[in-house]
Structure formats: structure tokens, C-alpha cells
Design a protein around this motif. Structure first.
Motif, PDB file in Angstrom:
ATOM      1  N   ILE A   1      -4.186 -14.001  73.790  1.00 24.56           N
ATOM      2  CA  ILE A   1      -4.343 -15.314  73.967  1.00 24.56           C
ATOM      3  C   ILE A   1      -4.128 -16.227  72.493  1.00 24.56           C
ATOM      4  O   ILE A   1      -4.884 -15.730  71.823  1.00 24.56           O
ATOM      5  CB  ILE A   1      -6.147 -15.468  74.497  1.00 24.56           C
ATOM      6  N   ASP A   2      -3.501 -17.107  72.720  1.00 24.59           N
ATOM      7  CA  ASP A   2      -3.066 -17.912  71.548  1.00 24.59           C
ATOM      8  C   ASP A   2      -2.609 -17.416  70.556  1.00 24.59           C
ATOM      9  O   ASP A   2      -3.018 -17.274  69.291  1.00 24.59           O
ATOM     10  CB  ASP A   2      -4.122 -18.763  71.144  1.00 24.59           C
ATOM     11  N   GLY A   3      -1.826 -15.975  70.769  1.00 26.97           N
ATOM     12  CA  GLY A   3      -1.282 -15.099  69.884  1.00 26.97           C
ATOM     13  C   GLY A   3      -2.044 -14.172  69.191  1.00 26.97           C
ATOM     14  O   GLY A   3      -1.784 -13.442  68.355  1.00 26.97           O
ATOM     15  N   LYS A   4      -3.399 -14.196  69.686  1.00 30.39           N
ATOM     16  CA  LYS A   4      -4.317 -13.120  69.191  1.00 30.39           C
ATOM     17  C   LYS A   4      -4.426 -12.002  70.314  1.00 30.39           C
ATOM     18  O   LYS A   4      -4.933 -12.522  71.300  1.00 30.39           O
ATOM     19  CB  LYS A   4      -5.576 -13.874  68.766  1.00 30.39           C
ATOM     20  N   LEU A   5      -4.793 -10.915  69.815  1.00 29.64           N
ATOM     21  CA  LEU A   5      -4.953  -9.740  70.586  1.00 29.64           C
ATOM     22  C   LEU A   5      -6.434  -9.806  71.155  1.00 29.64           C
ATOM     23  O   LEU A   5      -7.392  -9.902  70.351  1.00 29.64           O
ATOM     24  CB  LEU A   5      -4.775  -8.234  70.201  1.00 29.64           C
ATOM     25  N   LYS A   6      -6.711 -10.037  72.436  1.00 32.41           N
ATOM     26  CA  LYS A   6      -7.921  -9.979  72.969  1.00 32.41           C
ATOM     27  C   LYS A   6      -8.682  -8.800  73.218  1.00 32.41           C
ATOM     28  O   LYS A   6      -9.804  -8.599  72.773  1.00 32.41           O
ATOM     29  CB  LYS A   6      -8.029 -11.052  74.011  1.00 32.41           C
ATOM     30  N   SER A   7      -7.876  -8.056  74.080  1.00 28.74           N
ATOM     31  CA  SER A   7      -8.282  -6.625  74.591  1.00 28.74           C
ATOM     32  C   SER A   7      -7.013  -5.854  74.558  1.00 28.74           C
ATOM     33  O   SER A   7      -6.047  -6.244  75.047  1.00 28.74           O
ATOM     34  CB  SER A   7      -8.917  -6.759  75.889  1.00 28.74           C
ATOM     35  N   THR A   8      -7.560  -4.506  74.668  1.00 24.68           N
ATOM     36  CA  THR A   8      -6.344  -3.409  74.664  1.00 24.68           C
ATOM     37  C   THR A   8      -6.853  -2.286  75.077  1.00 24.68           C
ATOM     38  O   THR A   8      -8.057  -1.654  74.861  1.00 24.68           O
ATOM     39  CB  THR A   8      -5.560  -3.213  73.461  1.00 24.68           C
ATOM     40  N   ILE A   9      -6.141  -1.347  76.108  1.00 23.80           N
ATOM     41  CA  ILE A   9      -6.906  -0.219  76.559  1.00 23.80           C
ATOM     42  C   ILE A   9      -5.789   0.976  76.436  1.00 23.80           C
ATOM     43  O   ILE A   9      -4.557   0.343  76.629  1.00 23.80           O
ATOM     44  CB  ILE A   9      -7.518  -0.463  78.099  1.00 23.80           C
ATOM     45  N   GLY A  10      -5.997   2.175  76.791  1.00 20.11           N
ATOM     46  CA  GLY A  10      -4.957   3.313  76.811  1.00 20.11           C
ATOM     47  C   GLY A  10      -5.101   3.395  78.194  1.00 20.11           C
ATOM     48  O   GLY A  10      -4.899   2.620  79.161  1.00 20.11           O
ATOM     49  N   ARG A  11      -4.926   4.799  78.504  1.00 24.00           N
ATOM     50  CA  ARG A  11      -4.718   5.252  80.105  1.00 24.00           C
ATOM     51  C   ARG A  11      -5.927   4.698  80.794  1.00 24.00           C
ATOM     52  O   ARG A  11      -7.211   5.023  80.486  1.00 24.00           O
ATOM     53  CB  ARG A  11      -4.724   6.846  80.067  1.00 24.00           C
ATOM     54  N   GLY A  12      -5.739   4.011  82.265  1.00 25.30           N
ATOM     55  CA  GLY A  12      -6.550   3.777  82.853  1.00 25.30           C
ATOM     56  C   GLY A  12      -6.177   2.750  84.048  1.00 25.30           C
ATOM     57  O   GLY A  12      -4.953   2.787  84.456  1.00 25.30           O
ATOM     58  N   TYR A  13      -6.874   1.506  84.138  1.00 23.39           N
ATOM     59  CA  TYR A  13      -6.654   0.767  85.243  1.00 23.39           C
ATOM     60  C   TYR A  13      -6.514  -0.757  84.400  1.00 23.39           C
ATOM     61  O   TYR A  13      -7.169  -1.308  83.706  1.00 23.39           O
ATOM     62  CB  TYR A  13      -7.751   0.521  86.076  1.00 23.39           C
ATOM     63  N   MET A  14      -5.382  -1.484  84.844  1.00 24.07           N
ATOM     64  CA  MET A  14      -5.187  -2.925  84.545  1.00 24.07           C
ATOM     65  C   MET A  14      -5.487  -3.673  86.012  1.00 24.07           C
ATOM     66  O   MET A  14      -4.911  -3.370  86.766  1.00 24.07           O
ATOM     67  CB  MET A  14      -3.814  -3.268  84.332  1.00 24.07           C
TER      68      MET A  14
END
Length: 150
Positions: free
Chosen positions: A15-28
Motif C-alpha cells: 500500500i502506497d509503496g510500503k509492504l503491508k503483509s507477506t506470506i509464504g505457502r498457503g492461501y491468498m
């Protein structure tokens, strides 16, 4: 509630060039909420997603739920899933829940999903212009609608 659930090797929201959340293997998970949705919709959807067996077992067969290996989830609010496209070519968003209905249900969904799968759930920001990146694994994509329980 409507969802698009994608099995991913990784996913993130910026959001606005800033990483809000990140995950590895799983569900989007993209989550659309309408005015008629309730906590019963949340409960049904969380139960179905947590138990969904779309991850490969030792034989390469989709037979394992996300809880078997500590998979992660990222949930992004997606009002456009509630689009009505019956008339003309411009979708109507009238079915999408207003903020005062949608935000508490979105937050409850994220909290309950985290409890069900045993890890915190990554989120976007309700109402923000988000950039979502993911690597769909398979590809495996499942759509669920609490008003049409197939």
C-alpha cells in the motif's frame, strides 16, 4: 460472503509503496462482503477454508488441509466480488456492504481464520488502493459463496 481462494507459494500486499503483509505457502483470499452477511457466514466460511483439502499429500494428491503443515493466509477485502453486471457494461456495487457492516465482519473473519489455521492472518487495509502480488500454485483457485453453498 464471496471468496476467491488461491493456493499460493507466496503472496504480498503493498500500500502506497510500503509492504503491508507477506506470506509464504498457503492461501491468498479475496473476501467480498454484502449487507446481508452475518457472523454465521463467517463461521461457515472459516470452517470450509480451514478444512479445504487442496494441498498435496506424499503421493502428490490434493488431500491435505492448510493446517497439516502450518500454512499461512493473506486476506484482502474485495468489494468488487459483489458486483452486479446484469445491466450494461458498468458493474454496480450496490450489493457490497457499507463500511460499518463490512469492517467488523472482515476483522472477525481474519481473527477466526487465524484461530482455525493456527497462525496470524496477513491482511490488506480496508478501502485502500492495494497492490497484490502472488504466485498461484497449481494453479489452484476455489470460489466460495455463503449464499450458494455448493
Amino acid at each position: 460472503m464471496r471468496t476467491v481462494i488461491q493456493r499460493v507459494t507466496h503472496a504480498s500486499v503493498t500500500i502506497d509503496g510500503k509492504l503491508k503483509s507477506t506470506i509464504g505457502r498457503g492461501y491468498m483470499i479475496l473476501l467480498g462482503i454484502c449487507e446481508e452477511d452475518t457472523t454465521e457466514d463467517v463461521e461457515w466460511l472459516v470452517r470450509k477454508i480451514a478444512g479445504l483439502r487442496v494441498f498435496d499429500d506424499e503421493n502428490g494428491v490434493m488431500n491435505r488441509p492448510i493446517t497439516d503443515f502450518g500454512g499461512e493466509a493473506l486476506v484482502v477485502s474485495q468489494f468488487t466480488l459483489m458486483a452486479s453486471y446484469r445491466k450494461g457494461n458498468r458493474p454496480s456495487w450496490l450489493r457490497a456492504a457499507r463500511h460499518e457492516t463490512a469492517i467488523p465482519l472482515y476483522e472477525e473473519f481474519c481473527r477466526r481464520l487465524g484461530e482455525a489455521i493456527g497462525c496470524p492472518v496477513g491482511t490488506g487495509e480496508f478501502g485502500a488502493d492495494m497492490k497484490v502480488e502472488l504466485l498461484n500454485d497449481g494453479p489452484v483457485t476455489i470460489c466460495m459463496d455463503t449464499k450458494n453453498k455448493e
